[in-house]
Design a protein around this motif. Structure first.
Motif, mmCIF file in Angstrom:
data_model
loop_
_atom_site.group_PDB
_atom_site.id
_atom_site.type_symbol
_atom_site.label_atom_id
_atom_site.label_comp_id
_atom_site.label_asym_id
_atom_site.label_seq_id
_atom_site.Cartn_x
_atom_site.Cartn_y
_atom_site.Cartn_z
ATOM 1 N N GLU A 21 54.218 -11.477 -7.135
ATOM 2 C CA GLU A 21 55.490 -11.413 -7.445
ATOM 3 C C GLU A 21 56.201 -10.136 -6.401
ATOM 4 O O GLU A 21 57.112 -10.261 -6.082
ATOM 5 C CB GLU A 21 55.623 -10.973 -8.968
ATOM 6 N N ALA A 22 55.336 -9.138 -6.573
ATOM 7 C CA ALA A 22 55.755 -7.876 -5.644
ATOM 8 C C ALA A 22 55.987 -8.208 -4.248
ATOM 9 O O ALA A 22 56.891 -7.772 -3.758
ATOM 10 C CB ALA A 22 54.620 -6.744 -5.785
ATOM 11 N N TYR A 23 55.194 -9.178 -3.668
ATOM 12 C CA TYR A 23 55.343 -9.601 -2.312
ATOM 13 C C TYR A 23 56.453 -10.526 -2.159
ATOM 14 O O TYR A 23 57.100 -10.367 -1.244
ATOM 15 C CB TYR A 23 54.146 -10.464 -1.797
ATOM 16 N N GLU A 24 56.663 -11.380 -2.892
ATOM 17 C CA GLU A 24 57.914 -12.277 -2.926
ATOM 18 C C GLU A 24 59.285 -11.306 -3.047
ATOM 19 O O GLU A 24 60.198 -11.605 -2.293
ATOM 20 C CB GLU A 24 57.980 -12.979 -4.053
ATOM 21 N N ALA A 25 59.155 -10.204 -4.006
ATOM 22 C CA ALA A 25 60.320 -9.471 -3.953
ATOM 23 C C ALA A 25 60.395 -8.610 -2.681
ATOM 24 O O ALA A 25 61.498 -8.456 -2.083
ATOM 25 C CB ALA A 25 60.163 -8.314 -5.015
ATOM 26 N N HIS A 26 59.521 -8.133 -2.093
ATOM 27 C CA HIS A 26 59.307 -7.556 -0.766
ATOM 28 C C HIS A 26 60.016 -8.509 0.409
ATOM 29 O O HIS A 26 60.842 -7.956 0.991
ATOM 30 C CB HIS A 26 58.002 -7.008 -0.230
ATOM 31 N N LYS A 27 59.610 -9.733 0.529
ATOM 32 C CA LYS A 27 60.076 -10.469 1.360
ATOM 33 C C LYS A 27 61.781 -10.790 0.931
ATOM 34 O O LYS A 27 62.729 -10.822 1.908
ATOM 35 C CB LYS A 27 59.468 -12.032 1.411
ATOM 36 N N ARG A 28 62.017 -10.853 -0.161
ATOM 37 C CA ARG A 28 63.466 -11.049 -0.396
ATOM 38 C C ARG A 28 64.414 -9.849 -0.027
ATOM 39 O O ARG A 28 65.550 -10.055 0.617
ATOM 40 C CB ARG A 28 63.739 -11.425 -1.924
ATOM 41 N N HIS A 29 63.789 -8.723 -0.243
ATOM 42 C CA HIS A 29 64.423 -7.384 0.110
ATOM 43 C C HIS A 29 64.659 -7.252 1.831
ATOM 44 O O HIS A 29 65.582 -6.608 2.123
ATOM 45 C CB HIS A 29 63.521 -6.213 -0.400
ATOM 46 N N GLN A 30 63.619 -7.741 2.452
ATOM 47 C CA GLN A 30 63.799 -7.687 3.881
ATOM 48 C C GLN A 30 64.624 -8.807 4.438
ATOM 49 O O GLN A 30 65.566 -8.530 5.492
ATOM 50 C CB GLN A 30 62.309 -7.940 4.424
ATOM 51 N N ALA A 31 64.924 -9.855 3.725
ATOM 52 C CA ALA A 31 65.759 -10.920 4.106
ATOM 53 C C ALA A 31 67.231 -10.632 3.876
ATOM 54 O O ALA A 31 67.987 -11.252 4.365
ATOM 55 C CB ALA A 31 65.275 -12.273 3.621
ATOM 56 N N ALA A 32 67.482 -9.789 2.741
ATOM 57 C CA ALA A 32 68.572 -9.660 2.076
ATOM 58 C C ALA A 32 69.581 -8.760 3.138
ATOM 59 O O ALA A 32 68.878 -7.565 3.786
ATOM 60 C CB ALA A 32 68.609 -8.995 0.982
ATOM 61 N N PRO A 33 70.959 -8.982 3.366
ATOM 62 C CA PRO A 33 71.614 -8.090 4.133
ATOM 63 C C PRO A 33 71.570 -6.665 3.776
ATOM 64 O O PRO A 33 71.568 -6.550 2.277
ATOM 65 C CB PRO A 33 73.011 -8.827 3.928
ATOM 66 N N LYS A 34 71.536 -5.581 4.346
ATOM 67 C CA LYS A 34 71.680 -4.309 3.964
ATOM 68 C C LYS A 34 72.959 -3.775 3.655
ATOM 69 O O LYS A 34 73.908 -4.307 3.998
ATOM 70 C CB LYS A 34 71.461 -3.376 5.345
ATOM 71 N N PRO A 35 72.912 -3.260 2.286
ATOM 72 C CA PRO A 35 74.236 -2.920 1.774
ATOM 73 C C PRO A 35 75.135 -1.802 2.581
ATOM 74 O O PRO A 35 74.206 -0.893 3.244
ATOM 75 C CB PRO A 35 73.635 -2.159 0.342
ATOM 76 N N LEU A 36 76.323 -2.137 2.431
ATOM 77 C CA LEU A 36 77.004 -1.052 3.487
ATOM 78 C C LEU A 36 77.749 0.056 2.638
ATOM 79 O O LEU A 36 77.913 0.081 1.364
ATOM 80 C CB LEU A 36 78.239 -1.772 3.757
ATOM 81 N N SER A 37 77.483 1.154 3.304
ATOM 82 C CA SER A 37 78.400 2.326 2.606
ATOM 83 C C SER A 37 79.750 1.799 2.358
ATOM 84 O O SER A 37 80.592 1.297 2.922
ATOM 85 C CB SER A 37 78.172 3.530 3.239
ATOM 86 N N ALA A 38 80.550 2.909 1.717
ATOM 87 C CA ALA A 38 82.108 2.612 1.791
ATOM 88 C C ALA A 38 82.721 2.945 3.012
ATOM 89 O O ALA A 38 83.455 2.077 3.348
ATOM 90 C CB ALA A 38 82.800 3.858 0.617
ATOM 91 N N ARG A 39 82.162 3.776 3.836
ATOM 92 C CA ARG A 39 82.658 3.714 5.008
ATOM 93 C C ARG A 39 82.211 2.618 5.893
ATOM 94 O O ARG A 39 83.150 2.043 6.766
ATOM 95 C CB ARG A 39 82.097 5.117 5.956
ATOM 96 N N GLU A 40 81.015 2.310 6.023
ATOM 97 C CA GLU A 40 80.633 1.099 6.751
ATOM 98 C C GLU A 40 81.574 -0.094 6.213
ATOM 99 O O GLU A 40 82.207 -0.974 7.261
ATOM 100 C CB GLU A 40 79.263 0.941 6.327
ATOM 101 N N GLN A 41 81.896 -0.381 5.145
ATOM 102 C CA GLN A 41 82.629 -1.438 4.641
ATOM 103 C C GLN A 41 84.067 -1.270 5.094
ATOM 104 O O GLN A 41 84.577 -2.439 5.499
ATOM 105 C CB GLN A 41 82.620 -1.357 2.938
ATOM 106 N N GLU A 42 84.573 -0.346 5.021
ATOM 107 C CA GLU A 42 85.874 0.089 5.489
ATOM 108 C C GLU A 42 85.927 -0.246 7.097
ATOM 109 O O GLU A 42 87.036 -1.084 7.466
ATOM 110 C CB GLU A 42 86.374 1.695 5.306
ATOM 111 N N MET A 43 85.129 0.164 7.883
ATOM 112 C CA MET A 43 84.988 -0.384 9.268
ATOM 113 C C MET A 43 84.980 -1.797 9.495
ATOM 114 O O MET A 43 85.614 -2.590 10.486
ATOM 115 C CB MET A 43 84.037 0.467 10.149
ATOM 116 N N GLU A 44 84.045 -2.542 8.497
ATOM 117 C CA GLU A 44 83.998 -3.869 8.722
ATOM 118 C C GLU A 44 85.251 -4.773 8.370
ATOM 119 O O GLU A 44 85.529 -5.564 9.236
ATOM 120 C CB GLU A 44 82.734 -4.440 7.796
#
Length: 353
Positions: free
Chosen positions: A129-152
Motif C-alpha cells: 500500500e505504501a509503495y503504491e502511494a509512493h508511485k502515485r505521488h511521483q506520477a502526480a503533477p507537482k502542486p503549484l504555489s500561488a505565484r507559480e499558478q499566477e505565472m501559469e
C-alpha cells in the motif's frame, strides 16, 4: 562529493549483488553496516510481483535496527529500488551513520541501476500500500504555489492571444526561474518534515544536471557543532538546517545555506548560484503549507568554506548576538526580557535661566 561516513561496500555484498543482477531471481537483499563495512545479511527470491513479495519482507525488518533493502523492480527487472529503513526508535548515532552512508551504497554498486528510492521510518512504510502511494505521488503533477499558478495563468493567456514573444528572456537559462527546478518527492518530503520537528536536523540537497531537478543527498540529526562536517567540501549544495537554539522566540530557526566551496567545478557553481533563490522560495512555500514549528529565516546564508558554519556564524547572520535568553524575532528585532525591569531614559541637564 557529499560528506559521507567513509564506510565502503564489502566483497560479500559486491558478490551478492552481482549474482542477483546476473541471475534475476533475487527480489530483496538486506544490507547492514557491520564492522565499518556494508554487508549482505539476507536475500529473498522472486516469488511473485514486487507488491506481493513486500509482504515477506516484514519479518526481516527490526523495530529499532536500521538497514538498507535493495529491491528488484518488476518492469524492467534490470532496475532496482533502494530502501533506506531507519526506524524512529533507532539511536541517534545509527540514524546519522545510515543517513551519511546511503549515497556510498548506491554509488559503489552502480547508481544507474537504482532508478527509485524510498525512505522508511517504520514497517508500515514498506508495504504494498505504501509503495503504491509512493508511485502515485511521483506520477502526480507537482502542486503549484500561488505565484507559480499566477505565472501559469499569464502564460496560458499569452498563448491564447498568440503572444509568444519573450524578448531577452529567451536567452536566459530557465534553471534560475522560479518554476525551473522540479523537486524529487524525497527532497520535498524531507524538507516539509523539517517544519514538524522541534530538534536539530540538517537536510542536504543537490541538483541533478541531467534532469534539472533537486534531489535529496542526505539528512541527519546533528548539533550545530557538527554541522560543518556533514556538508560537502568539494561541490556545491543547498542546506536546510533546523537549529534548536535559546536565542529565537520560537525556540529555533530553519536556515537556508547555499554552500559553494572554492574548488567546485565552474559549471556547477553557475548552476547552483542561479537556482538558489528559487530553491529557497519553494522551501518557504512547503514549510508555510505544513505550518512549520520553527520559522524559516529571512536571511539566506552563503559560504565558500563549510568549515566556517558554526554557532557563532549562524548567530551573527541571524542577529542572535545577545546572550542566551535574549529573545530575537525571526526578522531580527530584539525584544526585552519581561522578567527584567526596564530603565527610564536619564533626564537631560537642567537649563539655567
Amino acid at each position: 562529493m557529499a560528506a559521507t561516513s567513509g564506510i565502503g561496500v564489502s566483497q560479500n555484498l559486491t558478490k551478492a549483488f552481482s549474482n542477483a543482477v546476473e541471475t534475476k531471481n533475487v527480489r530483496f537483499i538486506k544490507v547492514i553496516i557491520q564492522d565499518e563495512s556494508l554487508v549482505s545479511v539476507a536475500s529473498l527470491p522472486v516469488a511473485d510481483s514486487l507488491n506481493e513479495d513486500l509482504v515477506q519482507l516484514q519479518e526481516y525488518l527490526e523495530d529499532k535496527e536500521p538497514c538498507y533493502i535493495l529491491a528488484r523492480l518488476d518492469d524492467p527487472p534490470s532496475e532496482w529500488l533502494a530502501i533506506s529503513y531507519v526506524p524512529e526508535f533507532a539511536n541517534v548515532r545509527d540514524k546519522t551513520l545510515y543517513a551519511s552512508t546511503r549515497s556510498s551504497l548506491t554509488k559503489s554498486l552502480g547508481s544507474t541501476v537504482f532508478t527509485d528510492s524510498i525512505f522508511a521510518t517504520c514497517k508500515a512504510d514498506v508495504t504494498s500500500e505504501a509503495y503504491e502511494a509512493h508511485k502515485r505521488h511521483q506520477a502526480a503533477p507537482k502542486p503549484l504555489s500561488a505565484r507559480e499558478q499566477e505565472m501559469e495563468n499569464i502564460k496560458a493567456a499569452e498563448r491564447e492571444a498568440g503572444n509568444s514573444y519573450e524578448g531577452s528572456n529567451a536567452r536566459k537559462n530557465h534553471i534560475g526561474q522560479r518554476v525551473g527546478l522540479s523537486w524529487s518527492s524525497n527532497a520535498e518530503d524531507v524538507v516539509r518534515e523539517l517544519g514538524s520537528r522541534n530538534d536539530s536536523r540538517v537536510v542536504i540537497l543537490k541538483i541533478e544536471p541531467s534532469t534539472e531537478s533537486l534531489e535529496l543527498d542526505s539528512f541527519a540529526d546533528v548539533t550545530v557543532d557538527n554541522l560543518s562536517s556533514m556538508i560537502p567540501s568539494d561541490e556545491p549544495s543547498y542546506v536546510f538546517y533546523a537549529w534548536t537554539n535559546p536565542y529565537s522566540q520560537a525556540g529555533g530557526d530553519i536556515v537556508f545555506i547555499y554552500s559553494c566551496p572554492t574548488g567546485s567545478p565552474v559549471r556547477y557553481r553557475m548552476l547552483y548560484s542561479s537556482a538558489a533563490v528559487s530553491t529557497y522560495l519553494a522551501a518557504k512555500d512547503f514549510l508555510a503549507e505544513t505550518g512549520s514549528i520553527f520559522p524559516l529565516a529571512t536571511k539566506r546564508f552563503e559560504t565558500s568554506d563549510p568549515a566556517e558554519l558554526d554557532e557563532a556564524f549562524l548567530k551573527a547572520g541571524l542577529n542572535h548576538d545577545g546572550p542566551a535568553g535574549t529573545i530575537v524575532n525571526n526578522n531580527g528585532a530584539r525584544q526585552d526580557d519581561p522578567a527584567k525591569p526596564s530603565f527610564a531614559k536619564p533626564k537631560g541637564p537642567v537649563r539655567r535661566r
